[in-house]
Scaffold this active site. Structure first.
Site, PDB file in Angstrom:
ATOM      1  N   LYS A 199     -45.683   2.302 -20.398  1.00 22.56           N
ATOM      2  CA  LYS A 199     -45.531   3.346 -19.382  1.00 22.56           C
ATOM      3  C   LYS A 199     -44.972   2.825 -18.058  1.00 22.56           C
ATOM      4  O   LYS A 199     -45.441   1.834 -17.524  1.00 22.56           O
ATOM      5  CB  LYS A 199     -46.889   3.994 -19.108  1.00 22.56           C
ATOM      6  CG  LYS A 199     -47.344   4.901 -20.229  1.00 22.56           C
ATOM      7  CD  LYS A 199     -48.597   5.665 -19.814  1.00 22.56           C
ATOM      8  CE  LYS A 199     -49.785   4.744 -19.806  1.00 22.56           C
ATOM      9  NZ  LYS A 199     -50.999   5.323 -19.270  1.00 22.56           N
ATOM     10  N   GLY A 233     -52.980  -7.490 -20.707  1.00 25.36           N
ATOM     11  CA  GLY A 233     -53.758  -7.666 -21.925  1.00 25.36           C
ATOM     12  C   GLY A 233     -52.897  -7.720 -23.171  1.00 25.36           C
ATOM     13  O   GLY A 233     -53.040  -8.618 -24.016  1.00 25.36           O
ATOM     14  N   ARG A 284     -62.748 -15.496 -22.801  1.00 25.41           N
ATOM     15  CA  ARG A 284     -63.159 -15.376 -21.400  1.00 25.41           C
ATOM     16  C   ARG A 284     -64.334 -16.287 -21.066  1.00 25.41           C
ATOM     17  O   ARG A 284     -64.468 -16.737 -19.933  1.00 25.41           O
ATOM     18  CB  ARG A 284     -63.517 -13.932 -21.074  1.00 25.41           C
ATOM     19  CG  ARG A 284     -62.278 -13.078 -20.960  1.00 25.41           C
ATOM     20  CD  ARG A 284     -62.612 -11.691 -20.489  1.00 25.41           C
ATOM     21  NE  ARG A 284     -61.382 -10.985 -20.168  1.00 25.41           N
ATOM     22  CZ  ARG A 284     -61.297  -9.670 -20.086  1.00 25.41           C
ATOM     23  NH1 ARG A 284     -62.369  -8.916 -20.286  1.00 25.41           N
ATOM     24  NH2 ARG A 284     -60.161  -9.096 -19.790  1.00 25.41           N
ATOM     25  N   GLY A 332     -55.618  -5.941 -15.294  1.00 26.75           N
ATOM     26  CA  GLY A 332     -55.411  -5.062 -14.136  1.00 26.75           C
ATOM     27  C   GLY A 332     -55.371  -5.825 -12.824  1.00 26.75           C
ATOM     28  O   GLY A 332     -54.576  -5.513 -11.934  1.00 26.75           O
TER      29      GLY A 332
HETATM   30  P1  ADP Z   1     -49.951  -4.940 -20.864  1.00 27.53           P
HETATM   31  O1  ADP Z   1     -51.298  -4.609 -21.473  1.00 27.53           O
HETATM   32  O2  ADP Z   1     -49.522  -6.346 -21.204  1.00 27.53           O
HETATM   33  O3  ADP Z   1     -49.879  -4.650 -19.395  1.00 27.53           O
HETATM   34  P2  ADP Z   1     -48.823  -2.403 -21.625  1.00 27.53           P
HETATM   35  O4  ADP Z   1     -50.207  -1.913 -21.863  1.00 27.53           O
HETATM   36  O5  ADP Z   1     -48.083  -1.912 -20.464  1.00 27.53           O
HETATM   37  O6  ADP Z   1     -48.849  -4.017 -21.581  1.00 27.53           O
HETATM   38  O7  ADP Z   1     -47.914  -2.096 -22.901  1.00 27.53           O
HETATM   39  C1  ADP Z   1     -48.227  -2.532 -24.187  1.00 27.53           C
HETATM   40  C2  ADP Z   1     -47.903  -1.504 -25.236  1.00 27.53           C
HETATM   41  O8  ADP Z   1     -46.576  -1.051 -25.128  1.00 27.53           O
HETATM   42  C3  ADP Z   1     -48.044  -2.109 -26.606  1.00 27.53           C
HETATM   43  O9  ADP Z   1     -49.054  -1.423 -27.311  1.00 27.53           O
HETATM   44  C4  ADP Z   1     -46.671  -1.890 -27.245  1.00 27.53           C
HETATM   45  O10 ADP Z   1     -46.713  -1.534 -28.613  1.00 27.53           O
HETATM   46  C5  ADP Z   1     -46.123  -0.749 -26.425  1.00 27.53           C
HETATM   47  N1  ADP Z   1     -44.668  -0.655 -26.486  1.00 27.53           N
HETATM   48  C6  ADP Z   1     -43.764  -1.554 -26.076  1.00 27.53           C
HETATM   49  N2  ADP Z   1     -42.523  -1.144 -26.330  1.00 27.53           N
HETATM   50  C7  ADP Z   1     -42.608   0.063 -26.922  1.00 27.53           C
HETATM   51  C8  ADP Z   1     -41.677   1.020 -27.427  1.00 27.53           C
HETATM   52  N3  ADP Z   1     -40.350   0.788 -27.385  1.00 27.53           N
HETATM   53  N4  ADP Z   1     -42.155   2.169 -27.942  1.00 27.53           N
HETATM   54  C9  ADP Z   1     -43.483   2.382 -28.016  1.00 27.53           C
HETATM   55  N5  ADP Z   1     -44.419   1.537 -27.560  1.00 27.53           N
HETATM   56  C10 ADP Z   1     -43.995   0.382 -27.030  1.00 27.53           C
END
Ligand code: ADP
Ligand code: MG
Length: 393
Positions: free
Chosen positions: A198, A350, A37, A373
């Site tokens: 989620k 992230g 960053r 975010g």
């Molecule tokens: P970002 O930070 O890029 O927005 P998220 O926080 O929404 O992404 O999601 C990332 C997390 O989702 C990771 O820790 C990853 O391990 C988890 N994840 C992805 N697919 C699965 C799955 N099938 N089951 C459990 N966890 C998962």
């Protein structure tokens, strides 16, 4: 959307108050463990110094919740910034007050002063007007380069703009151009790849992108909830029960509009607590006691075929539990598909950026957003307070 930028004014000899995003990871001793960053905002800082101006930098670090927390002081950030700039960076022990004012008054053109963690004062997050006025009194011009904090209406991200002329730094400009570009005028087909853990985190983005994209590719933990809505039980996989109904309605709505939406046709599954033995099965075949942890090879093939024809792609959310190598193949394949020449690929989130880092692809996509975010809120179509104050009238 068009922003006023630091190219639009003369900076020479002026005091430039710059909101940067130096909210970097630090260890227990407060030492910087990842300086990405800091590096991201160097072009803006160098430009200000090259123009013969004085740079007064301000940022938050971590969550001190309005009190002084020793390990969240900006000392090591100042040291690291000094190394990267190859020049001395002065550091103040507060961000407002008489000592800071004196330090600012001693600055000469080309000097850099980093203020102390803004969030040591509760007034920062409260967007207190008097606090914003005090910060503003340190500069002649306000520059915001902290896209990662632009979704917050805080004193340093929005409040100061009431008292000073406000301009975007280069990082802010780049982020808004890249994210704004895919929303307003994407090359087509425009495909959104969404994954992650989620559904709840992604509802706003899903709803806004329905209006914009030609197709959705859904994977990761999130896709489980959509598969459940399609009637698959999925054993012990992560399913967001509260959003199964939303997922079903979303799929109906998207299909009714004639927008393509792809769900996994096969899954890499593992027995609960024993991730060594994996199997590839169809969504129909996930037994009790097993969890879907990555998209399978057929799904990878389908997704990469579609991405092979796309001209614009937005990707947020890993397609599997990529932190473990056994479940990182889907995410890796998508990341590689996004590096094809001729494709405009914008990546946010992230953990999604962590996938790019893991495979050394961060600089191979068109734009990897520094704002987790903030990038999602931007793609929800929301106005970000820190961006709004920089818009051209
Ligand atoms: P970002 O930070 O890029 O927005 P998220 O926080 O929404 O992404 O999601 C990332 C997390 O989702 C990771 O820790 C990853 O391990 C988890 N994840 C992805 N697919 C699965 C799955 N099938 N089951 C459990 N966890 C998962
Ligand atoms: Mg995340």
């Amino acid at each position: 959307m068009s922003l006023k930028t630091i190219r639009d004014i003369s900076l020479k000899d002026k005091r430039i108050l710059v909101r940067v995003d130096f909210n970097v990871p630090v260890d227990e001793q407060g030492r910087v463990t990842d300086d990405a960053r800091i590096r991201a905002t160097l072009p803006t800082i160098r430009y200000i110094l090259d123009q013969g101006a004085k740079a007064i930098l301000m940022s938050h670090l971590g969550r001190p919740k309005g009190k002084v927390v020793e390990k969240l002081r900006m000392n090591d950030v100042a040291r690291r910034l000094g190394e990267l700039l190859g020049k001395e960076v002065q550091k103040a022990d507060d961000c407002i007050g008489p000592e800071v004012e004196q330090a600012v008054s001693r600055l000469r053109p080309g000097d850099v002063l980093l203020l102390e963690n803004l969030r040591f004062h509760p007034e920062e997050e409260a967007n207190d007007r008097e606090f914003a006025r005090k910060l503003a009194s340190l500069g002649d011009v306000y520059v915001n380069d902290a896209f990662g904090t632009a979704h917050r209406a805080h004193a340093s991200t929005a409040g100061v703009a009431e008292f000073l002329p406000a301009y975007a730094g280069f990082l802010m400009e780049k982020e808004v151009k890249a994210l704004g570009g895919i929303l307003s005028d994407p090359g087509r087909p425009f495909i959104a790849v969404l994954g992650g853990a989620k559904v709840a985190d992604k509802i706003g983005v899903l709803k806004n992108l329905v209006e914009k994209v030609n197709g959705f590719l859904l994977g990761g933990g999130m896709a489980n909830t959509f598969l459940r809505a399609e009637g698959y039980s999925l054993g012990d996989s992560l399913v967001d029960e509260e959003h199964v109904e939303f997922a079903g309605e979303f799929l109906d709505g998207v299909r009714r509009r004639g927008i393509e939406v792809e769900l996994p046709v096969d899954l890499v599954i593992a027995r609960d607590g024993d991730e060594a033995a994996t199997k590839v099965v169809s969504p129909r075949e996930v037994p009790e006691g097993w969890r879907a942890l990555d998209i399978g090879p057929k799904t990878v093939e389908r997704f990469t075929l579609i991405l092979g024809n796309a001209r614009t792609v937005f990707w947020n959310g890993p397609l599997g539990l990529f932190e473990k190598d056994a479940f990182a193949r889907g995410s890796e394949a998508i990341a590689r598909a996004l590096t094809r020449p001729g494709i405009v690929s914008v990546v946010g989130g992230g953990d999604t950026l962590a996938v790019l880092e893991k495979f050394g692809l961060a600089d191979k996509v068109t734009h990897a957003s520094t704002g987790g975010g903030a990038s999602l809120e931007f793609l929800e179509g929301r106005e970000l307070p820190g961006v709004a104050v920089l818009e051209k009238e």
